[in-house]
Design a protein around this motif. Structure first.
Motif, mmCIF file in Angstrom:
data_model
loop_
_atom_site.group_PDB
_atom_site.id
_atom_site.type_symbol
_atom_site.label_atom_id
_atom_site.label_comp_id
_atom_site.label_asym_id
_atom_site.label_seq_id
_atom_site.Cartn_x
_atom_site.Cartn_y
_atom_site.Cartn_z
ATOM 1 N N LEU A 1 0.857 -1.178 0.000
ATOM 2 C CA LEU A 1 0.000 0.000 0.000
ATOM 3 C C LEU A 1 0.895 1.231 0.000
ATOM 4 N N LEU A 2 0.620 2.123 -0.904
ATOM 5 C CA LEU A 2 1.311 3.404 -0.970
ATOM 6 C C LEU A 2 0.274 4.486 -0.745
ATOM 7 N N CYS A 3 0.479 5.318 0.274
ATOM 8 C CA CYS A 3 -0.469 6.370 0.599
ATOM 9 C C CYS A 3 0.108 7.732 0.256
ATOM 10 N N LEU A 4 -0.664 8.511 -0.471
ATOM 11 C CA LEU A 4 -0.272 9.875 -0.805
ATOM 12 C C LEU A 4 -0.742 10.799 0.292
ATOM 13 N N GLY B 1 -0.725 20.338 -11.128
ATOM 14 C CA GLY B 1 -0.985 19.313 -10.112
ATOM 15 C C GLY B 1 -1.487 18.031 -10.738
ATOM 16 N N THR B 2 -2.368 18.151 -11.712
ATOM 17 C CA THR B 2 -2.893 16.978 -12.416
ATOM 18 C C THR B 2 -1.776 16.241 -13.132
ATOM 19 N N ARG B 3 -0.944 16.983 -13.843
ATOM 20 C CA ARG B 3 0.169 16.341 -14.572
ATOM 21 C C ARG B 3 1.154 15.678 -13.617
ATOM 22 N N MET B 4 1.489 16.362 -12.514
ATOM 23 C CA MET B 4 2.423 15.779 -11.540
ATOM 24 C C MET B 4 1.869 14.490 -10.943
ATOM 25 N N LEU B 5 0.595 14.536 -10.540
ATOM 26 C CA LEU B 5 -0.004 13.374 -9.903
ATOM 27 C C LEU B 5 -0.115 12.203 -10.872
ATOM 28 N N LYS B 6 -0.562 12.463 -12.091
ATOM 29 C CA LYS B 6 -0.680 11.380 -13.072
ATOM 30 C C LYS B 6 0.684 10.784 -13.399
ATOM 31 N N GLU B 7 1.704 11.605 -13.488
ATOM 32 C CA GLU B 7 3.058 11.105 -13.743
ATOM 33 C C GLU B 7 3.554 10.264 -12.571
ATOM 34 N N TYR B 8 3.311 10.727 -11.360
ATOM 35 C CA TYR B 8 3.719 9.979 -10.176
ATOM 36 C C TYR B 8 3.041 8.614 -10.132
ATOM 37 N N VAL B 9 1.731 8.588 -10.372
ATOM 38 C CA VAL B 9 0.986 7.324 -10.371
ATOM 39 C C VAL B 9 1.535 6.392 -11.447
ATOM 40 N N ALA B 10 1.812 6.925 -12.631
ATOM 41 C CA ALA B 10 2.366 6.105 -13.715
ATOM 42 C C ALA B 10 3.716 5.523 -13.321
ATOM 43 N N ARG B 11 4.544 6.312 -12.675
ATOM 44 C CA ARG B 11 5.863 5.815 -12.237
ATOM 45 C C ARG B 11 5.734 4.741 -11.166
ATOM 46 N N MET B 12 4.800 4.908 -10.261
ATOM 47 C CA MET B 12 4.609 3.894 -9.217
ATOM 48 C C MET B 12 4.085 2.596 -9.825
ATOM 49 N N LYS B 13 3.182 2.693 -10.803
ATOM 50 C CA LYS B 13 2.690 1.496 -11.486
ATOM 51 C C LYS B 13 3.812 0.829 -12.266
ATOM 52 N N ALA B 14 4.718 1.620 -12.833
ATOM 53 C CA ALA B 14 5.839 1.073 -13.603
ATOM 54 C C ALA B 14 6.780 0.268 -12.718
ATOM 55 N N LEU B 15 6.833 0.581 -11.444
ATOM 56 C CA LEU B 15 7.683 -0.180 -10.530
ATOM 57 C C LEU B 15 7.248 -1.635 -10.431
ATOM 58 N N THR B 16 5.986 -1.900 -10.731
ATOM 59 C CA THR B 16 5.475 -3.263 -10.599
ATOM 60 C C THR B 16 5.884 -4.145 -11.773
ATOM 61 N N THR B 17 6.458 -3.544 -12.808
ATOM 62 C CA THR B 17 6.886 -4.337 -13.955
ATOM 63 C C THR B 17 8.272 -4.913 -13.705
ATOM 64 N N LYS B 18 8.608 -5.955 -14.422
ATOM 65 C CA LYS B 18 9.918 -6.565 -14.297
ATOM 66 C C LYS B 18 11.009 -5.545 -14.635
ATOM 67 N N GLU B 19 10.752 -4.758 -15.676
ATOM 68 C CA GLU B 19 11.715 -3.743 -16.085
ATOM 69 C C GLU B 19 11.884 -2.664 -15.017
ATOM 70 N N GLY C 1 11.990 -3.169 -11.865
ATOM 71 C CA GLY C 1 12.604 -3.713 -10.666
ATOM 72 C C GLY C 1 11.732 -4.706 -9.938
ATOM 73 N N GLY C 2 10.495 -4.877 -10.393
ATOM 74 C CA GLY C 2 9.616 -5.884 -9.826
ATOM 75 C C GLY C 2 9.034 -5.542 -8.466
ATOM 76 N N LYS C 3 9.297 -4.344 -7.962
ATOM 77 C CA LYS C 3 8.695 -3.953 -6.686
ATOM 78 C C LYS C 3 7.205 -3.798 -6.915
ATOM 79 N N ARG C 4 6.434 -4.190 -5.948
ATOM 80 C CA ARG C 4 4.990 -4.221 -6.159
ATOM 81 C C ARG C 4 4.284 -3.161 -5.328
ATOM 82 N N VAL C 5 3.547 -2.295 -6.006
ATOM 83 C CA VAL C 5 2.644 -1.360 -5.347
ATOM 84 C C VAL C 5 1.254 -1.935 -5.573
#
Length: 82
Positions: free
Chosen positions: A1-4, A19-37, A39-43
């Motif tokens: 769980l990641l809490c903003l 603010g919208t662009r920053m938040l959407k970019e942040y969410v996209a980056r956190m989702k990208a962490l869940t991919t193998k590429e 690093g496989g960390k899971r949010v």
């Protein structure tokens, strides 16, 4: 769980979509962490609490209302979104 906690934009730069662009970019980056590429960390879940006047902003950014939060801080109620 990641809490903003907060999305804050300097007053002179508000209402420009930053603010919208920053938040959407942040969410996209956190989702990208869940991919193998990424690093496989899971949010597994991204959540936040906000005041009522910010619900529309977070909804536009893709969050959905969970309900009133159990958090008590100040006089106004907090709402949980995920």
């Amino acid at each position: 769980l990641l809490c903003l906690h907060s999305v804050v934009v300097e007053a002179s730069h508000r209402r420009k979509g930053l603010g919208t662009r920053m938040l959407k970019e942040y969410v996209a980056r956190m989702k990208a962490l869940t991919t193998k590429e990424g690093g496989g960390k899971r949010v597994a879940r991204l959540a936040l609490i906000c005041k009522e006047h910010l619900i529309e902003f977070y909804t536009k950014c893709g969050f959905v209302m969970v309900g009133k939060s159990a958090v008590v801080h100040g006089l106004d109620p907090w709402f949980e979104m995920a």
